[in-house]
Structure formats: C-alpha cells, structure tokens
Design a protein around this motif. Structure first.
Motif, mmCIF file in Angstrom:
data_model
loop_
_atom_site.group_PDB
_atom_site.id
_atom_site.type_symbol
_atom_site.label_atom_id
_atom_site.label_comp_id
_atom_site.label_asym_id
_atom_site.label_seq_id
_atom_site.Cartn_x
_atom_site.Cartn_y
_atom_site.Cartn_z
ATOM 1 N N LEU A 47 -9.015 1.773 -8.670
ATOM 2 C CA LEU A 47 -7.808 0.836 -9.161
ATOM 3 C C LEU A 47 -8.291 -0.447 -9.349
ATOM 4 N N VAL A 48 -7.567 -1.099 -10.550
ATOM 5 C CA VAL A 48 -7.655 -2.369 -10.785
ATOM 6 C C VAL A 48 -6.418 -3.028 -10.094
ATOM 7 N N THR A 49 -6.597 -3.873 -9.233
ATOM 8 C CA THR A 49 -5.448 -4.443 -8.171
ATOM 9 C C THR A 49 -5.357 -6.037 -8.771
ATOM 10 N N LYS A 50 -3.881 -6.420 -9.038
ATOM 11 C CA LYS A 50 -3.688 -7.811 -9.487
ATOM 12 C C LYS A 50 -2.636 -8.541 -8.830
ATOM 13 N N PRO A 51 -2.727 -9.731 -8.511
ATOM 14 C CA PRO A 51 -1.809 -10.304 -7.540
ATOM 15 C C PRO A 51 -0.824 -10.814 -8.960
ATOM 16 N N VAL A 52 0.677 -10.537 -8.667
ATOM 17 C CA VAL A 52 1.759 -10.606 -9.489
ATOM 18 C C VAL A 52 2.112 -12.079 -10.265
ATOM 19 N N GLY A 79 -7.939 -13.522 -9.256
ATOM 20 C CA GLY A 79 -7.436 -12.586 -8.208
ATOM 21 C C GLY A 79 -7.445 -11.108 -8.585
ATOM 22 N N VAL A 80 -7.912 -10.882 -9.799
ATOM 23 C CA VAL A 80 -8.147 -9.319 -10.333
ATOM 24 C C VAL A 80 -9.288 -8.904 -9.530
ATOM 25 N N LEU A 137 -13.612 -5.107 -1.084
ATOM 26 C CA LEU A 137 -12.630 -4.131 -0.856
ATOM 27 C C LEU A 137 -11.839 -4.074 0.305
ATOM 28 N N ARG A 138 -12.709 -4.501 1.485
ATOM 29 C CA ARG A 138 -12.056 -4.573 2.701
ATOM 30 C C ARG A 138 -11.434 -5.791 3.039
ATOM 31 N N GLU A 139 -11.635 -6.737 2.129
ATOM 32 C CA GLU A 139 -10.852 -8.018 2.384
ATOM 33 C C GLU A 139 -9.575 -7.668 1.534
ATOM 34 N N LEU A 140 -9.589 -7.002 0.172
ATOM 35 C CA LEU A 140 -8.517 -6.775 -0.339
ATOM 36 C C LEU A 140 -7.316 -6.010 0.454
ATOM 37 N N LYS A 171 0.535 -8.801 2.447
ATOM 38 C CA LYS A 171 1.259 -8.985 1.545
ATOM 39 C C LYS A 171 1.409 -8.374 0.346
ATOM 40 N N PRO A 172 1.978 -6.916 0.613
ATOM 41 C CA PRO A 172 2.056 -6.120 -0.355
ATOM 42 C C PRO A 172 2.815 -6.420 -1.772
ATOM 43 N N ASP A 173 3.991 -7.387 -1.403
ATOM 44 C CA ASP A 173 4.915 -7.738 -2.340
ATOM 45 C C ASP A 173 4.208 -8.536 -3.645
ATOM 46 N N ASN A 174 3.128 -8.979 -3.283
ATOM 47 C CA ASN A 174 2.179 -9.867 -4.094
ATOM 48 C C ASN A 174 1.287 -9.232 -5.254
ATOM 49 N N TYR A 175 1.351 -7.868 -4.913
ATOM 50 C CA TYR A 175 0.286 -6.998 -5.702
ATOM 51 C C TYR A 175 0.899 -5.754 -6.389
ATOM 52 N N ILE A 176 0.305 -5.601 -7.493
ATOM 53 C CA ILE A 176 0.290 -4.208 -8.385
ATOM 54 C C ILE A 176 -1.086 -3.592 -8.534
ATOM 55 N N SER A 177 -1.075 -2.234 -8.675
ATOM 56 C CA SER A 177 -2.346 -1.836 -9.258
ATOM 57 C C SER A 177 -2.344 -0.888 -10.254
#
Length: 481
Positions: free
Chosen positions: A373-378, A385-386, A397-400, A407-413
């Motif tokens: 996936l592509v993960t992005k901070p909202v 940050g992408v 990936l480990r850090e992400l 902080k899951p609220d800050n991300y979408i994928s």
C-alpha cells in the motif's frame, strides 16, 4: 519509424499512455499531434526545450523549495511534449469536478451550521469537530452565496484501465494555475508549428473568470465594482510568483497584511490617497496566520480584526476560513458518501480506495498489507511523509508500522495505482513518465473549470511522486475542442 523521429524508440512500458493509449491502439484524437511530433528529431526537441527553459529564467517563473538546510529558488522543470485530452474525457473531468465542488460547499455549509450529515452519522462527528482545520469561529456564519470553496484544485490520476480517479481535493489555497497559463504561452511560442490547426481550448480566461466569481460573492452592501485584493504572505513564500501573476491577471492590487487595516469592523487598504474600502480578499495565507486577534497571536502576516469584519459580513474571504477540514485526507475517504448525501447522485469521478487507519478495520488492513500500500499522513501535503510500500526498505516499513500503531489517526492508506504515462524528453531520449492532473475550478454564481489544468510529471524513471517540491515537473495540457 525513422531514427530522425523523436518518438521512434518510445515504449510506454505497459502503462496506459496519454498519447498512445494502450494495447497498441493509439487514440484517434492524438493522431495529428503524434504525426507532427514524429517529424521532429531529438536534437530539435532539445534545442526548443533549452529555449523554453531560458525563457522561464528570463521571466522569473520560479518556485521555492524548502529543505532542512536550504531555501532554493528554482524554475519548475518543463517538458515540451504536451499531454492531450479528448473532448469526451474532458467532459468527464469537468462535470466530475463541478459535482465535487458542489458537494464540498454543501458539506462545509452544513458542518458549520446544522450538522445534519454528522447527526445522520454519514461522516463521523469527531472526525470533523476534532479536526485541526475545523474553525469554531465559522460556526453560524452565513457566507455570501453559500460558497466556501471559491477556488478548488482536484488532483486526478488515470489508472491502468484508463479510468480517472481522484487522489485528493485541494480546497484551501490550491496553487499551480500560473504554470498552466505560462506553459501554454511557452508552447505557443516554441511549438507554433505543432499547435497550428489544432482545435485547442484556450486557458487565457482564468484571471477574468476568477475576478468575476469573486465579485459575485462580494458582501451585499458592496458596490457593483467591488474592491478585490490578493493577500500574500510576501516575497519569501514559495508561491510568490503565482501571487504576482494572479493579481496581474485579475487586475487587482497585490497586498500584504501590513497594507490592510480594520477600522469599525471594516477592512481598508492603505494607499497614498487614503484608505480604500476592501470588499473581497483572495487570501493566499493559511487560516492560522490570517488574524492574530483570533488565531496565531504572533502572526505578522495577517490583519488584526479581519475575522470581526468577516463575521459582520463587511468583507468576504476566498477561500473561506475553515475549508481545510474538507480537503483533509481522512474526509476524502467519505467524499462518495458526501456526494450521494447532498446531491443524490453517484460520483462521476471515483475515489481511489482509501483505508482510514483511525478505524480498527482500516488499521488492521493497512498493517497486514503495508508492503503493498501507499501510506499517507493526513495532515501533510506536497508528498511529504508518503511511504510507497512496494518501494520502501524493510527499515522504512518497520518504522512506519511502529508509527501507525502509535498514531493511527494521522494516517490513511491506498493501493498503489499504476499512474498513466506520457512521452517525456529526458536528455537524449523520449521516455515514459508518470503524470497526474490538477484541474482548477472557480465558483461564484456557478462553477467554471479551466479547460486545461496542471499536468505534473515525475521526472525520475519509475517514480510516482509528481510534486514539484519533490522534483516533479510540468507539461502543457491540451484540451481539444
């Protein structure tokens, strides 16, 4: 093909190509452009490209890149091979953008007034009311014409099947329209033989359309010829060139905060002839810096008392304060439902499938498929940050994964989209490069979409990141009549 043909060795690499289509079936609407490009060789293209780049320097068409150590003023890379859009495809884009802007304005009006969509649980209330860009100062304020998003830049891509999909809505202060117009000027000068006889829709009308739309939403007491100004943070802003350009195109004063003053809840512009009443402000300053009395008290960019004048209905601000909540990447996931809720229509332009990490299901799905996936901070823009899963290292990936859990609220994928490509001049060859498109919509009495838009191109082979701040360039976008 002859080796003198610049396109002779072009291979789209299996991607959907904006010029050659797919499956070896080039679209008819690009036939004349392909024929004329095939009459040029690489040295000729390179010569014309050098001329265009020199002109960009001469005209001072620059943007600023900020890094940890440097502030670099540079020109935006410009590719001389245009992206061509058929009338049929443009109709889809145009009507899809108009539909989206209509829904965004209804959404903003609702969440700052009745909150029906929140009460009906179509969009989670905490996602809106707890959003950092939700401005309580806008609650109950009736903006002229019900227009919150006066200027919108919608980022659109085309996937491997050739279908358009929206990546995100830019409903605050979208930038880039100046490059759309300047790119066209460059192409008409450098490639007059390429454009000759092609029914190309013009892009010159943006300034007058914008000025007319802003005049249409002036306060009710304003004269027929209201005073409109463009409020800029100043010369150190990365988009300052665009601020100058747009003020000139609209024929309105370019001002900074120090040029305006609020007296008795009315805004005035300081001039050598005295104070002049201001009725509409096209602001290119973020909410937080607009008015130190209400937002950041240390801001020297804004105008003390501006929100008082705004709430009294003595001045209008474009885009409206608080629109940022609508272009939040988490809200974006709900846009199909927002369109259906307010307009009772299916979306003309589809979203990219989006997983919201603040929701348990979305977080679990993202953690399970992080490599795909592509993960992005909202809360970020400009591509910062992408993380593109298939191209990330194990360490990244480990850090992400750790950040997502914290902080899951800050991300979408989203799934990785194989963006379409266009032929692009890279040194001594024409190669495929991925592109997106940002059409610009202007709303006053109605919504008008500039027939063109900013085509951003990833200049690095295989890269999907087209943002100018990440090294991307631009192309002229030709919408055929």
């Amino acid at each position: 093909m002859s080796q003198d043909n610049a396109l002779a060795n072009y291979d789209a690499g299996g991607f959907f190509c904006e010029l050659f289509g797919r499956d070896g079936k080039p679209p008819e609407h690009t036939a004349l452009v392909r024929e004329r490009l095939s009459q040029l060789n690489i040295p000729s293209l390179r010569r014309r490209s050098r001329d265009a780049i020199e002109e960009l320097y001469d005209l001072g068409i620059t943007f600023t890149v900020y890094s940890d150590r440097d502030v670099i003023d540079r020109i935006l890379p410009f590719d001389v091979i245009p992206r061509v859009i058929s009338p049929k495809d443009w109709k889809i884009i145009e009507t899809g953008v108009q539909q989206r802007v209509a829904a965004l304005n209804l959404f903003l009006r609702d969440i700052y007034n009745d909150r029906k969509i929140l009460n009906d649980k179509v969009v989670p209330a905490d996602l809106v009311l707890g959003n950092a860009n939700y401005r309580k100062e806008m609650v109950g304020l009736d903006v002229p014409g019900g227009v919150y998003v006066h200027i919108c830049g919608t980022d659109i891509v085309r996937d491997e099947t050739g279908e358009f999909r929206v990546l995100e809505d830019n409903a605050r202060t979208p930038s880039g329209v100046s490059y759309v117009i300047e790119n066209r000027h460059l192409m008409l000068r450098a490639f007059a033989d390429l454009t000759d006889g092609i029914d190309l829709r013009p892009v010159d009308g943006y300034g007058s359309q914008l000025a007319g739309a802003l005049a249409a939403v002036a306060p009710i007491h304003a004269p027929n010829d209201p005073c409109i100004v463009l409020l800029s943070p100043g010369t150190f802003n990365s988009a300052y060139f665009e601020h100058v350009f747009l003020a000139r195109e609209m024929g309105v004063p370019l001002v900074e905060g120090q040029d305006l003053v609020v007296e008795k809840d009315r805004v005035f512009m300081k001039t050598t002839g005295g104070l002049v009443p201001v009725h509409v402000i096209y602001r290119r300053i973020d909410d937080a810096f607009l008015d130190p009395e209400v937002f950041n008290p240390e801001s020297v960019l804004g105008v003390p008392g501006l929100m008082r004048a705004y709430r009294k209905g003595n001045v209008n601000i474009a885009n409206a304060v608080g629109t940022g909540v609508a272009d939040d990447k988490a809200i974006y996931a709900y846009m199909p439902r927002i369109i259906r809720y307010y307009l009772d229509e299916d979306p003309i332009l589809q979203n990219v499938q989006t997983n919201i990490c603040r929701e348990d299901e979305g977080l679990a799905y993202t953690l399970d498929r992080l490599e795909e996936l592509v993960t992005k901070p909202v809360g970020e823009s400009g591509g910062y940050g992408v993380v593109i899963g298939p191209r990330a290292t194990k360490k990244e990936l480990r850090e992400l994964r750790a950040v997502l859990r914290k902080k899951p609220d800050n991300y979408i994928s989203q799934p990785m989209i194989n963006l379409s490509v266009t032929p692009t001049l890279i040194r001594n060859a024409v190669e495929p490069r991925h592109v997106d498109l940002r059409p610009f919509a202007v709303t006053g009495d109605s919504t008008w979409v500039l027939p063109g838009g900013l085509t951003r191109v990833a200049m690095k082979r295989g890269s999907l990141v087209v943002n100018s701040s990440q090294g991307g360039g631009t192309k002229d976008t030709w919408v055929l009549g």
